[in-house]
Design a protein around this motif. Sequence first.
Motif, short mmCIF file in Angstrom:
data_model
loop_
_atom_site.label_atom_id
_atom_site.label_comp_id
_atom_site.label_asym_id
_atom_site.label_seq_id
_atom_site.Cartn_x
_atom_site.Cartn_y
_atom_site.Cartn_z
N MET A 87 4.95 20.88 19.47
CA MET A 87 5.98 19.84 19.56
C MET A 87 5.96 18.96 18.31
SD MET A 87 5.69 18.19 23.35
CE MET A 87 5.16 19.20 24.72
N GLU A 88 7.11 18.45 17.97
CA GLU A 88 7.20 17.43 16.92
C GLU A 88 6.50 16.17 17.43
OE1 GLU A 88 8.50 17.54 13.75
OE2 GLU A 88 8.57 19.69 14.14
N PRO A 89 5.94 15.35 16.54
CA PRO A 89 5.20 14.17 16.98
C PRO A 89 5.99 13.24 17.92
CG PRO A 89 4.77 14.56 14.68
CD PRO A 89 5.84 15.54 15.08
N LYS A 90 7.23 12.96 17.61
CA LYS A 90 8.03 12.06 18.46
C LYS A 90 8.21 12.66 19.86
CE LYS A 90 11.45 8.84 17.32
NZ LYS A 90 12.49 8.46 16.40
N GLU A 118 4.18 9.79 8.29
CA GLU A 118 5.49 10.05 7.68
C GLU A 118 6.63 9.83 8.67
OE1 GLU A 118 6.04 10.76 4.39
OE2 GLU A 118 3.89 10.61 4.06
N LYS A 119 6.38 10.04 9.95
CA LYS A 119 7.41 9.83 10.97
C LYS A 119 7.47 8.38 11.43
CE LYS A 119 8.39 14.26 11.34
NZ LYS A 119 9.62 14.82 10.87
N GLY A 120 6.61 7.52 10.87
CA GLY A 120 6.60 6.10 11.23
C GLY A 120 6.10 5.83 12.64
N SER A 158 -22.86 -1.76 12.23
CA SER A 158 -24.31 -1.79 11.99
C SER A 158 -24.53 -2.63 10.74
CB SER A 158 -24.86 -0.37 11.81
OG SER A 158 -24.49 0.14 10.54
N HIS A 159 -25.75 -2.68 10.30
CA HIS A 159 -26.06 -3.43 9.09
C HIS A 159 -25.27 -2.92 7.89
CE1 HIS A 159 -28.35 -5.83 6.27
NE2 HIS A 159 -28.63 -4.74 5.57
N ASN A 160 -24.99 -1.61 7.84
CA ASN A 160 -24.34 -1.01 6.69
C ASN A 160 -22.93 -0.47 6.94
OD1 ASN A 160 -26.44 -1.27 4.75
ND2 ASN A 160 -27.55 0.36 5.80
N THR A 161 -22.53 -0.32 8.18
CA THR A 161 -21.27 0.33 8.51
C THR A 161 -20.27 -0.68 9.05
OG1 THR A 161 -22.46 2.37 9.05
CG2 THR A 161 -20.23 2.16 9.93
N ILE A 162 -19.03 -0.62 8.49
CA ILE A 162 -17.99 -1.53 8.97
C ILE A 162 -16.79 -0.74 9.51
CG2 ILE A 162 -18.62 -3.46 7.47
CD1 ILE A 162 -16.26 -2.66 5.65
N LEU A 163 -16.09 -1.39 10.40
CA LEU A 163 -14.86 -0.85 10.97
C LEU A 163 -13.73 -1.79 10.60
CD1 LEU A 163 -13.34 1.10 12.95
CD2 LEU A 163 -13.87 -0.58 14.73
N LEU A 164 -12.69 -1.24 9.97
CA LEU A 164 -11.52 -2.00 9.59
C LEU A 164 -10.40 -1.66 10.55
CD1 LEU A 164 -11.69 -1.32 5.75
CD2 LEU A 164 -12.59 -3.32 6.98
N HIS A 165 -9.79 -2.67 11.13
CA HIS A 165 -8.64 -2.47 12.02
C HIS A 165 -7.43 -3.05 11.32
CE1 HIS A 165 -6.29 -3.86 15.83
NE2 HIS A 165 -5.73 -2.81 15.26
N TYR A 166 -6.45 -2.19 11.05
CA TYR A 166 -5.20 -2.58 10.40
C TYR A 166 -4.04 -2.30 11.35
CZ TYR A 166 -7.57 -2.44 5.83
OH TYR A 166 -8.40 -2.66 4.77
N SER A 167 -2.98 -3.08 11.20
CA SER A 167 -1.70 -2.70 11.80
C SER A 167 -0.80 -2.28 10.66
CB SER A 167 -1.09 -3.86 12.60
OG SER A 167 -0.89 -4.98 11.78
N LEU A 168 0.17 -1.44 10.97
CA LEU A 168 1.11 -1.01 9.94
C LEU A 168 2.31 -1.92 9.92
CD1 LEU A 168 -0.67 1.62 10.28
CD2 LEU A 168 1.27 2.73 9.23
N GLN A 169 2.78 -2.26 8.74
CA GLN A 169 3.93 -3.15 8.59
C GLN A 169 5.19 -2.36 8.45
OE1 GLN A 169 2.69 -5.48 5.19
NE2 GLN A 169 1.73 -6.99 6.51
#
Length: 169
Positions: A87-90, A118-120, A158-169
């Motif tokens: 199936m297409e993503p949408k 690419e499909k937003g 952890s001491h060395n590992t980070i998680l970045l949470h972004y939203s798309l504009q």
Amino acid sequence: MKVSLVAVMSVNGLLARDDKVSTDWSSKEDKAFFKEFTMKTGVVVMGRKTFETIGSTPLSGRLNVVMTRKPHIFQKHRHQNLFFTNMEPKTLLKYLGDKGFNHVAVIGGPQIYSLFLEKGLITDLYLTIEPLFLSGRIGFKYLQRDYNLHLEEIIRLSHNTILLHYSLQ
């Protein structure tokens, strides 16, 4: 529907060494985040190559959707929480919404990430940064344009590992 891209990356921007190796290099904290997050969404979407790198078995406790050009060749992989589709993503997201899901985790690989971007359709990005220079060649190489992101939060896994949470504009 909320659609989150979930990935782990080395500091030199790689997602994997090659297309045959999974994220065996990611931290136990990233693996714990991944499991907890995807269990909450209840459904993960991945490409065929990603499915093969995780051992060609579905992740337990979640619906596993594997996108492939040839879903018919995977008839032998019958399992109640495993679904192969072209199936297409949408269309896929509508199908999953009709099944009662309101949040989907897109877990790879680079072609599938790019397809949904690419499909937003991506609303959020959860990117773990692991503290290593990874030898290899697999990154976000299929992107056709730039994407602006808005930083929502930084979580120290952890001491060395980070998680970045972004939203798309």
